[in-house]
Design a protein around this motif. Sequence first.
Motif, short mmCIF file in Angstrom:
data_model
loop_
_atom_site.label_atom_id
_atom_site.label_comp_id
_atom_site.label_asym_id
_atom_site.label_seq_id
_atom_site.Cartn_x
_atom_site.Cartn_y
_atom_site.Cartn_z
N LEU A 1 3.31 10.26 -9.36
CA LEU A 1 2.52 10.58 -10.56
C LEU A 1 1.89 11.95 -10.44
N THR A 2 1.41 12.25 -9.22
CA THR A 2 0.79 13.54 -8.98
C THR A 2 1.78 14.66 -9.23
N ALA A 3 2.95 14.47 -8.68
CA ALA A 3 3.96 15.52 -8.81
C ALA A 3 4.36 15.71 -10.26
N SER B 1 2.41 15.02 -12.88
CA SER B 1 1.34 15.39 -13.79
C SER B 1 1.05 16.88 -13.75
N GLY B 2 0.76 17.42 -14.90
CA GLY B 2 0.30 18.80 -14.99
C GLY B 2 1.25 19.80 -14.40
N GLY B 3 2.48 19.45 -14.30
CA GLY B 3 3.42 20.35 -13.66
C GLY B 3 3.80 21.55 -14.48
N GLY B 4 3.39 21.62 -15.65
CA GLY B 4 3.72 22.77 -16.47
C GLY B 4 2.67 23.00 -17.50
N GLY C 1 -7.02 21.13 -19.07
CA GLY C 1 -6.12 20.19 -18.40
C GLY C 1 -5.88 18.94 -19.22
N ALA D 1 1.55 7.00 -6.45
CA ALA D 1 0.52 8.01 -6.73
C ALA D 1 1.06 9.41 -6.53
N LEU D 2 1.84 9.57 -5.44
CA LEU D 2 2.43 10.89 -5.17
C LEU D 2 3.37 11.31 -6.29
N VAL E 1 2.09 1.85 -3.45
CA VAL E 1 1.04 2.43 -4.30
C VAL E 1 0.89 3.90 -4.00
N GLY E 2 0.89 4.25 -2.70
CA GLY E 2 0.78 5.66 -2.31
C GLY E 2 1.93 6.48 -2.85
N VAL F 1 -11.22 21.68 -17.07
CA VAL F 1 -11.02 20.24 -17.30
C VAL F 1 -10.56 20.01 -18.74
N LEU G 1 0.83 -1.20 0.00
CA LEU G 1 0.00 0.00 0.00
C LEU G 1 0.87 1.26 0.00
#
Lengths: 441, 294
Positions: free
Chosen positions: A24-26, A28-31, A97, A21-22, A17-18, A94, A14
Amino acid sequence: MFTASRRRGAIPVLGLVGAAALTLTACSGGGTPSGTEASSGSDGDFTYLGQTQNTVISSTLESLAADACSAAEETAPLSVDAIDGTTWDQQLQVLAGNNALSDVSMAGGTPALMQEFIDAGLVVNLSEELEELGVSDRILPAAASTIQALYDSEDIYSLPTELNIEGFWYNTELLEQAGVTEPPQTWDELAAAAEALQAAGIQPFIAAGQDGWPITRLVGNYIFRSLGADALQRVVDGEASLTDPEYVAAAEAVAALGAEGYFGDAAGSIDYNTAMNQFLTGGGAFFYMGSWALGNFNDPEQNQIGVENIGFAPFPAVEGGEGSIDEVPANVGIPVMFTTSGWDDGSAAWLECIAQHYGDAALSESGQVTGFVVDEVPAEQSELTTLVQDVITEAPSSVLWFEAAFTPEGTSVSQTNGGGLATGSLSGQEFMELVQAANEG
Amino acid sequence: MERMLGDWRAVAILLGPALAVYSAVMLVPIFWSTGYTLFEGNAIRGFEFVGLANFVEFFEDPTALQSVSFTLRYAIVLTVLQVGAGYGLALLYVFALRRGGAVIRTLVFFPVILPTVAVALLFRRFFEAAPAVGPVNSLVMSFGGENPDWFGQPDASFWVIILMDLWRSMGFYAVLLYAGLVEIPDELLESARIDGASGFRLIRSIVLPLSLPVLLSALIFSINGTLKVFDTIVALTNGGPGTATTPLTVYMFRTAFSFGEYGYGSTIALVLTLMCLVVTVFIFRSTRRDLTKG
């Protein structure tokens, strides 16, 4: 069986996975979203996305495609689509994005959102393109300056498919019944007229308190009249605060009208369409609205009081104020923007043709006053439409609206609480504190 | 069976697809959203790592705290009322309405199947003050009262929302609890009656303990549903007047999608998730006691 040791083994999984995810979050969409580079040639079509509530733009574009812009249509056939406008800004975010914006679409309703689009390179700098195409003179200077002020830029990033003035439209017959012979020129005269109307059993003001903005426009305009055209920009720049006494006075003046019951029973429950219907069926005397309502005024099915019975008064002056009654509250409605991801030869052909012909087509087919140069004024034009054009032509300068430079949160808080001023349930001080706090984030 | 469940390949085949779908649509977004709580920004202007700043902002944000207050007040009041009314109706179905019970159950259940927006519009019309006067206000005015602006006052709006959701949902809880009550053996009730128990004593000592598991389920259903309320409030008051009836879900939606603050919106979502978890655990723990032991 799921043993304790296996449960312990699941924890690192777990965690992984977390962590993934973090990461991927960091990432994604960073620019800037990809695909914002302009492409050459034409991708084969010219897609427009608008709001279902506004059919003028789409119908005008379709009309141009069939007639004046048939050459552009051959290069890139027009494809029109629409989605609900009540959550327009959310949907636009959306789409942006996901790099799924149409070639051309209605711009964000909140100028701050458009500012984000501009900063991210998502929208085409139309000043450069119009100049290159040799049609930059087709945008009226008043419309160009309004758009520049809106996005705080020297360049134009959207096309003015509307050019509206705002002010008090009034029912001349009801004013006469109350003994009000002249439209008010000052705020005190407006308050006195409201008192006379109330005494005569006539509801003085009609406003869509549920939507909020028809009330907050009054606050903003009072500020422009009392403190000058740059008063709200000073707030945005941090040189002043909405909670300063001179700013609070504007909200208190509007709240005082609400406390007297001049907006009628439960103004907070009235929405835009209901308010329009109330005014056009003689339900009240003054109606603060933009000239986009001309279509409703000119429609005999909706207008039961008669178009000849409607007058227009600019927002009144405030005694001793720095602003002038000649500064007309103006806007360009929701203009349209071209996206860099869809910019190509087809879009350029369409831009050139829209600049040349949109003003004539919108005016002749929908009675819509736009920010484009008009070459042919329709022979049968209503007096109210002519009046609006005259006011636009003669106005020496214009001002924006209360929330124009606010953050999306400030705009939301202002408009959701605006109805409270009309019902008398919120004081001017409370209202300004809420909006100031929201703007500060 | 034991041999088959001991085979990891069989387990993988049986559980794998469901687990994969569940992970894709539930677990990944939850972790993804949790990740956002440490960032500020959105997909257009990009993200910036801000650590725990979003959590600090949450506890200093008066609108967020007002939303927490409203959400808890709404959840507690509505849960007490809808489970209470549902239980009362269920007792009525079982012990009083032998004939015609099915018709009344159907009528009470009917609002559950109505679309939320339709119910909200119905109640807006009921409590309308302008431009038309609704039946409720007409009644108030016929008794000499003024034309109350229900949706212009925070407290009045709150109670109209409660009334609407109670009317809409109590039929569901009545049926749910009825299913639990009919499972109580008739012999048990009969022997209790022979022993002299009747009325409130019978309910307190026999019916309530035996229906506790289903009552507990109803409570958890209700508290989790009400903490996550969204559509009814958007349709009826849109969170107004001002932000007086804005629950955390609506504030989260506005923050993330209207204000473009995905990180802060995710933080609000996480706080709401934790609230649901804490309340559910609290209900479980508080009902461990065996009521049959007095």
